[in-house]
Design a protein around this motif. Structure first.
Motif, mmCIF file in Angstrom:
data_model
loop_
_atom_site.group_PDB
_atom_site.id
_atom_site.type_symbol
_atom_site.label_atom_id
_atom_site.label_comp_id
_atom_site.label_asym_id
_atom_site.label_seq_id
_atom_site.Cartn_x
_atom_site.Cartn_y
_atom_site.Cartn_z
ATOM 1 N N ARG A 40 -1.123 -8.182 -16.573
ATOM 2 C CA ARG A 40 -1.001 -8.939 -15.327
ATOM 3 C C ARG A 40 0.462 -9.048 -14.967
ATOM 4 N NH1 ARG A 40 -3.445 -14.625 -16.368
ATOM 5 N NH2 ARG A 40 -4.681 -13.578 -17.919
ATOM 6 N N GLY A 41 0.735 -9.226 -13.685
ATOM 7 C CA GLY A 41 2.117 -9.360 -13.256
ATOM 8 C C GLY A 41 2.190 -9.911 -11.847
ATOM 9 N N VAL A 42 3.390 -10.264 -11.452
ATOM 10 C CA VAL A 42 3.608 -10.809 -10.108
ATOM 11 C C VAL A 42 4.926 -10.266 -9.571
ATOM 12 C CG1 VAL A 42 4.734 -12.928 -10.905
ATOM 13 C CG2 VAL A 42 3.535 -12.915 -8.722
ATOM 14 N N THR A 43 4.955 -9.988 -8.277
ATOM 15 C CA THR A 43 6.153 -9.562 -7.561
ATOM 16 C C THR A 43 6.347 -10.555 -6.416
ATOM 17 O OG1 THR A 43 5.124 -8.183 -5.865
ATOM 18 C CG2 THR A 43 5.476 -7.157 -8.030
ATOM 19 N N PRO A 44 7.393 -10.420 -5.628
ATOM 20 C CA PRO A 44 7.534 -11.328 -4.480
ATOM 21 C C PRO A 44 6.406 -11.191 -3.442
ATOM 22 C CG PRO A 44 9.639 -10.336 -5.011
ATOM 23 C CD PRO A 44 8.604 -9.639 -5.856
ATOM 24 N N ASP A 45 5.730 -10.032 -3.392
ATOM 25 C CA ASP A 45 4.711 -9.787 -2.377
ATOM 26 C C ASP A 45 3.267 -9.864 -2.873
ATOM 27 O OD1 ASP A 45 6.700 -9.279 -0.469
ATOM 28 O OD2 ASP A 45 6.851 -7.197 -1.141
ATOM 29 N N TYR A 46 3.033 -9.583 -4.134
ATOM 30 C CA TYR A 46 1.665 -9.538 -4.637
ATOM 31 C C TYR A 46 1.634 -9.861 -6.127
ATOM 32 C CZ TYR A 46 2.862 -4.965 -6.581
ATOM 33 O OH TYR A 46 3.446 -3.950 -7.291
ATOM 34 N N TYR A 59 -9.808 -1.323 -14.171
ATOM 35 C CA TYR A 59 -9.510 -1.509 -12.753
ATOM 36 C C TYR A 59 -8.183 -2.230 -12.595
ATOM 37 C CZ TYR A 59 -14.542 -0.741 -12.276
ATOM 38 O OH TYR A 59 -15.804 -0.230 -12.340
ATOM 39 N N ARG A 60 -7.536 -2.021 -11.451
ATOM 40 C CA ARG A 60 -6.331 -2.774 -11.104
ATOM 41 C C ARG A 60 -6.638 -3.545 -9.828
ATOM 42 N NH1 ARG A 60 -0.923 -1.904 -8.600
ATOM 43 N NH2 ARG A 60 0.553 -3.072 -9.891
ATOM 44 N N LEU A 61 -6.683 -4.865 -9.939
ATOM 45 C CA LEU A 61 -6.946 -5.751 -8.816
ATOM 46 C C LEU A 61 -5.616 -6.303 -8.329
ATOM 47 C CD1 LEU A 61 -9.886 -7.772 -10.396
ATOM 48 C CD2 LEU A 61 -10.017 -5.652 -9.087
ATOM 49 N N VAL A 62 -5.366 -6.218 -7.029
ATOM 50 C CA VAL A 62 -4.096 -6.653 -6.450
ATOM 51 C C VAL A 62 -4.376 -7.676 -5.359
ATOM 52 C CG1 VAL A 62 -2.024 -5.904 -5.217
ATOM 53 C CG2 VAL A 62 -3.063 -4.411 -6.929
ATOM 54 N N GLN A 63 -3.662 -8.810 -5.414
ATOM 55 C CA GLN A 63 -3.825 -9.852 -4.406
ATOM 56 C C GLN A 63 -2.513 -10.042 -3.656
ATOM 57 O OE1 GLN A 63 -4.208 -13.997 -5.564
ATOM 58 N NE2 GLN A 63 -5.762 -14.307 -3.989
ATOM 59 N N SER A 64 -2.573 -9.949 -2.325
ATOM 60 C CA SER A 64 -1.415 -10.227 -1.482
ATOM 61 C C SER A 64 -1.108 -11.717 -1.550
ATOM 62 C CB SER A 64 -1.716 -9.836 -0.033
ATOM 63 O OG SER A 64 -0.758 -10.401 0.838
ATOM 64 N N LEU A 65 0.137 -12.071 -1.771
ATOM 65 C CA LEU A 65 0.505 -13.483 -1.833
ATOM 66 C C LEU A 65 0.561 -14.103 -0.443
ATOM 67 C CD1 LEU A 65 3.192 -13.412 -4.654
ATOM 68 C CD2 LEU A 65 0.772 -14.020 -4.811
ATOM 69 N N ASP A 66 0.721 -13.277 0.606
ATOM 70 C CA ASP A 66 0.745 -13.782 1.984
ATOM 71 C C ASP A 66 -0.661 -14.064 2.504
ATOM 72 O OD1 ASP A 66 3.502 -13.696 2.190
ATOM 73 O OD2 ASP A 66 3.513 -11.670 3.034
ATOM 74 N N THR A 67 -1.555 -13.080 2.376
ATOM 75 C CA THR A 67 -2.890 -13.209 2.962
ATOM 76 C C THR A 67 -3.934 -13.718 1.983
ATOM 77 O OG1 THR A 67 -3.524 -10.939 2.398
ATOM 78 C CG2 THR A 67 -2.392 -11.282 4.523
ATOM 79 N N ARG A 68 -3.632 -13.673 0.674
ATOM 80 C CA ARG A 68 -4.552 -14.057 -0.397
ATOM 81 C C ARG A 68 -5.736 -13.095 -0.519
ATOM 82 N NH1 ARG A 68 -1.550 -16.848 -3.423
ATOM 83 N NH2 ARG A 68 -3.261 -17.853 -4.461
#
Length: 73
Positions: A40-46, A59-68
């Motif tokens: 798991r990880g976090v960047t400024p955008d996701y 699988y790689r699940l990615v969540q946008s931090l702006d839109t969720r």
């Protein structure tokens, strides 16, 4: 059918914050339970989770931090 990069529905465990840890997700009509989180990880955008599903796939699940919103990559 969803292709990689399309939005998906993700059910999460909500601990001290919303959407803390994904537990299962749907790919089209198919529901995949998450049996383990590999990375798991976090960047400024996701933020992302590399997970193993109950079908044995990774699988790689990615969540946008702006839109969720979640995507499958």
């Amino acid at each position: 059918m969803n292709r990689a990069g399309n939005e998906i529905e993700v059910d999460c465990y909500a601990g001290y914050r919303a959407d803390e840890t994904p537990r299962r997700f749907s790919v089209g009509p198919r529901l995949v339970a998450i049996v383990s989180i590999i990375d798991r990880g976090v960047t400024p955008d996701y933020r992302y989770f590399k997970v193993r599903g109950d079908d044995g796939s990774v699988y790689r699940l990615v969540q946008s931090l702006d839109t969720r919103k979640w995507k499958l990559e």
